[in-house]
Design a protein around this motif. Sequence first.
Motif, PDB file in Angstrom:
ATOM      1  N   GLY A  48      71.800  25.050 -64.905  1.00 51.36           N
ATOM      2  CA  GLY A  48      70.677  24.368 -65.394  1.00 51.36           C
ATOM      3  C   GLY A  48      70.401  23.366 -64.156  1.00 51.36           C
ATOM      4  O   GLY A  48      71.185  22.970 -63.396  1.00 51.36           O
ATOM      5  N   PRO A  49      69.061  22.762 -64.185  1.00 51.82           N
ATOM      6  CA  PRO A  49      68.556  21.956 -63.082  1.00 51.82           C
ATOM      7  C   PRO A  49      69.171  20.372 -63.297  1.00 51.82           C
ATOM      8  O   PRO A  49      69.773  20.422 -64.457  1.00 51.82           O
ATOM      9  N   ASN A  50      68.957  19.789 -62.446  1.00 54.91           N
ATOM     10  CA  ASN A  50      69.583  18.288 -62.269  1.00 54.91           C
ATOM     11  C   ASN A  50      69.056  17.603 -63.604  1.00 54.91           C
ATOM     12  O   ASN A  50      67.693  17.850 -63.776  1.00 54.91           O
ATOM     13  N   GLY A  51      69.705  16.847 -64.402  1.00 57.26           N
ATOM     14  CA  GLY A  51      69.155  16.224 -65.433  1.00 57.26           C
ATOM     15  C   GLY A  51      69.024  16.830 -66.608  1.00 57.26           C
ATOM     16  O   GLY A  51      68.347  16.364 -67.665  1.00 57.26           O
ATOM     17  N   VAL A  53      67.945  27.406 -73.035  1.00 57.94           N
ATOM     18  CA  VAL A  53      66.586  28.407 -72.872  1.00 57.94           C
ATOM     19  C   VAL A  53      67.121  29.842 -72.624  1.00 57.94           C
ATOM     20  O   VAL A  53      66.298  30.677 -72.870  1.00 57.94           O
ATOM     21  N   LEU A  54      68.284  30.116 -72.195  1.00 55.24           N
ATOM     22  CA  LEU A  54      68.765  31.397 -72.145  1.00 55.24           C
ATOM     23  C   LEU A  54      70.329  31.495 -72.119  1.00 55.24           C
ATOM     24  O   LEU A  54      71.000  30.689 -71.772  1.00 55.24           O
ATOM     25  N   SER A  55      70.625  32.474 -72.900  1.00 55.52           N
ATOM     26  CA  SER A  55      72.091  32.792 -73.036  1.00 55.52           C
ATOM     27  C   SER A  55      72.574  34.305 -72.789  1.00 55.52           C
ATOM     28  O   SER A  55      71.559  35.001 -73.157  1.00 55.52           O
ATOM     29  N   GLY A  56      73.621  34.512 -72.383  1.00 52.26           N
ATOM     30  CA  GLY A  56      74.043  36.147 -72.370  1.00 52.26           C
ATOM     31  C   GLY A  56      75.363  35.990 -71.610  1.00 52.26           C
ATOM     32  O   GLY A  56      76.167  34.998 -71.427  1.00 52.26           O
ATOM     33  N   THR A  57      75.781  37.491 -71.278  1.00 52.69           N
ATOM     34  CA  THR A  57      76.938  37.542 -70.461  1.00 52.69           C
ATOM     35  C   THR A  57      76.514  37.053 -69.079  1.00 52.69           C
ATOM     36  O   THR A  57      75.512  37.046 -68.881  1.00 52.69           O
ATOM     37  N   ALA A  58      77.668  37.010 -68.339  1.00 57.42           N
ATOM     38  CA  ALA A  58      77.482  36.567 -67.137  1.00 57.42           C
ATOM     39  C   ALA A  58      76.676  37.824 -66.408  1.00 57.42           C
ATOM     40  O   ALA A  58      75.804  37.341 -65.492  1.00 57.42           O
ATOM     41  N   GLU A  59      76.717  38.713 -66.539  1.00 56.42           N
ATOM     42  CA  GLU A  59      76.293  39.968 -65.923  1.00 56.42           C
ATOM     43  C   GLU A  59      74.562  39.765 -66.462  1.00 56.42           C
ATOM     44  O   GLU A  59      73.781  39.957 -65.432  1.00 56.42           O
ATOM     45  N   HIS A 115      75.253  30.056 -70.579  1.00 57.94           N
ATOM     46  CA  HIS A 115      74.025  29.421 -71.081  1.00 57.94           C
ATOM     47  C   HIS A 115      73.130  28.614 -69.737  1.00 57.94           C
ATOM     48  O   HIS A 115      73.734  28.074 -69.016  1.00 57.94           O
ATOM     49  N   VAL A 116      72.001  28.632 -69.965  1.00 55.43           N
ATOM     50  CA  VAL A 116      71.181  27.811 -69.141  1.00 55.43           C
ATOM     51  C   VAL A 116      70.476  26.804 -70.000  1.00 55.43           C
ATOM     52  O   VAL A 116      69.987  27.107 -71.132  1.00 55.43           O
ATOM     53  N   LEU A 117      70.651  25.530 -69.502  1.00 57.18           N
ATOM     54  CA  LEU A 117      70.272  24.357 -70.358  1.00 57.18           C
ATOM     55  C   LEU A 117      69.039  23.941 -69.537  1.00 57.18           C
ATOM     56  O   LEU A 117      69.298  23.496 -68.141  1.00 57.18           O
ATOM     57  N   GLU A 118      67.946  23.442 -70.325  1.00 50.24           N
ATOM     58  CA  GLU A 118      66.917  22.968 -69.440  1.00 50.24           C
ATOM     59  C   GLU A 118      66.371  21.820 -70.628  1.00 50.24           C
ATOM     60  O   GLU A 118      66.095  22.011 -71.778  1.00 50.24           O
ATOM     61  N   ARG A 139      72.989  36.832 -64.519  1.00 49.74           N
ATOM     62  CA  ARG A 139      73.127  37.119 -63.288  1.00 49.74           C
ATOM     63  C   ARG A 139      71.689  38.007 -62.958  1.00 49.74           C
ATOM     64  O   ARG A 139      71.015  37.850 -61.995  1.00 49.74           O
ATOM     65  N   ALA A 140      71.508  39.174 -64.075  1.00 53.02           N
ATOM     66  CA  ALA A 140      70.439  39.938 -63.690  1.00 53.02           C
ATOM     67  C   ALA A 140      68.749  39.332 -64.073  1.00 53.02           C
ATOM     68  O   ALA A 140      67.888  40.045 -63.626  1.00 53.02           O
ATOM     69  N   ASP A 141      68.982  38.256 -64.581  1.00 49.69           N
ATOM     70  CA  ASP A 141      67.702  37.413 -65.025  1.00 49.69           C
ATOM     71  C   ASP A 141      66.906  37.165 -63.938  1.00 49.69           C
ATOM     72  O   ASP A 141      67.493  36.256 -62.963  1.00 49.69           O
ATOM     73  N   GLU A 142      65.691  37.613 -63.842  1.00 51.98           N
ATOM     74  CA  GLU A 142      64.883  37.274 -62.789  1.00 51.98           C
ATOM     75  C   GLU A 142      64.600  35.786 -62.465  1.00 51.98           C
ATOM     76  O   GLU A 142      64.653  35.383 -61.371  1.00 51.98           O
ATOM     77  N   GLN A 143      64.361  35.121 -63.591  1.00 51.73           N
ATOM     78  CA  GLN A 143      64.131  33.464 -63.461  1.00 51.73           C
ATOM     79  C   GLN A 143      65.352  32.832 -62.917  1.00 51.73           C
ATOM     80  O   GLN A 143      65.431  31.973 -61.899  1.00 51.73           O
ATOM     81  N   VAL A 144      66.491  33.239 -63.494  1.00 49.59           N
ATOM     82  CA  VAL A 144      67.687  32.729 -62.800  1.00 49.59           C
ATOM     83  C   VAL A 144      67.995  33.054 -61.590  1.00 49.59           C
ATOM     84  O   VAL A 144      68.430  32.135 -60.679  1.00 49.59           O
ATOM     85  N   ALA A 145      67.815  34.248 -61.229  1.00 48.07           N
ATOM     86  CA  ALA A 145      67.968  34.590 -59.759  1.00 48.07           C
ATOM     87  C   ALA A 145      67.245  33.699 -58.865  1.00 48.07           C
ATOM     88  O   ALA A 145      67.812  33.244 -57.855  1.00 48.07           O
ATOM     89  N   GLN A 146      65.902  33.470 -59.276  1.00 43.66           N
ATOM     90  CA  GLN A 146      65.034  32.613 -58.302  1.00 43.66           C
ATOM     91  C   GLN A 146      65.597  31.067 -58.263  1.00 43.66           C
ATOM     92  O   GLN A 146      65.683  30.506 -57.125  1.00 43.66           O
ATOM     93  N   SER A 147      65.757  30.558 -59.534  1.00 44.32           N
ATOM     94  CA  SER A 147      66.247  29.345 -59.797  1.00 44.32           C
ATOM     95  C   SER A 147      67.494  28.966 -59.109  1.00 44.32           C
ATOM     96  O   SER A 147      67.810  27.807 -58.503  1.00 44.32           O
ATOM     97  N   TYR A 148      68.520  29.657 -59.359  1.00 41.46           N
ATOM     98  CA  TYR A 148      69.785  29.294 -59.084  1.00 41.46           C
ATOM     99  C   TYR A 148      70.763  30.013 -58.226  1.00 41.46           C
ATOM    100  O   TYR A 148      71.826  29.776 -57.979  1.00 41.46           O
ATOM    101  N   LEU A 149      70.348  31.301 -57.814  1.00 41.63           N
ATOM    102  CA  LEU A 149      71.376  32.171 -57.119  1.00 41.63           C
ATOM    103  C   LEU A 149      70.618  32.458 -55.819  1.00 41.63           C
ATOM    104  O   LEU A 149      70.898  32.860 -54.853  1.00 41.63           O
ATOM    105  N   GLY A 150      69.172  31.742 -55.585  1.00 38.32           N
ATOM    106  CA  GLY A 150      68.659  31.987 -54.340  1.00 38.32           C
ATOM    107  C   GLY A 150      68.358  33.353 -53.650  1.00 38.32           C
ATOM    108  O   GLY A 150      68.337  33.453 -52.699  1.00 38.32           O
TER     109      GLY A 150
END
Length: 241
Positions: A36-39, A219-225, A211-214, A228-239
């Motif tokens: 999750g993002p800072n704060g 806001v999002l929970s799942g297996t690591a796979e 889990h992604v905390l905002e 990792r496959a989530d579009e938004q997570v990929a953009q925000s946290y995986l670069g």
Amino acid sequence: MSALVVTDLHAGYGDARVLHGVSLSVGEGEVCAILGPNGAGKTTLLRALSGMVRTRGTVRLGDADLAGRSPDTIARQGVAHVPEGRGTFMPLTVEENLRLGAYVRPASRRARAEVDADLERIHGYFPVLKTRLRQAAGSLSGGEQQMLAIGRALMLRPRLLLLDEPSLGLAPLVTRELFRIVRTINEQERTTVVVVEQNAHLALGIAQQAHVLETGRIVLSGTAEQIRADEQVAQSYLGYR
Ligand code: ATP
């Protein structure tokens, strides 16, 4: 079986409410990553689990309800928290720091031979600490200090290990080595781990679930796979994407 079950957890500082009803569960011996993002409240979540902030809701570890208990009681239930910034005692030696980790164990389990055996076990994970036992913790490199902080937490023989940003300020190579060791510890000791980490690649590399905390909510929970496959997570946290 779930080792940790958190239900509708609220927490904050004075009037500042930070967590707004967080629920999650972590299986026995599993690694759970919190992204999750800072704060967002990631650090506050770990503090809530170890009793360092006031909470409302339930936190079950095995049969014990930890919500609202003191940090000392929670530690005695087997929860070890390695805070951001590590929390090592800089003027004390490496060995003194490690032995302090055994302090909250019940007196009978603090017997010298048992503590000595645990020190050996920890040297097995972190051989570099063995070569630095008489040195002040303050003289260690950042990576070594993080190893010391995790080693000290292991002296508690934790059922649940909470790691807050273990990679903070460390070189990529050192961070990778540290995560490799955390994975080994998790596999060998079957310790349940909750890790808060900015480096999502690394965290998802050792976690079974994430889990992604905002703004204080998951806001999002799942297996690591899945995460990792989530579009938004990929953009925000995986670069990438
Ligand atoms: P970061 O990655 O920046 O550490 P985080 O997701 O861990 O972020 P927290 O440190 O839990 O987030 O902070 C969540 C919110 O709580 C922030 O708005 C922060 O300003 C506030 N906060 C954190 N610690 C305190 C404190 N001791 N007193 C008051 N407010 C605090």
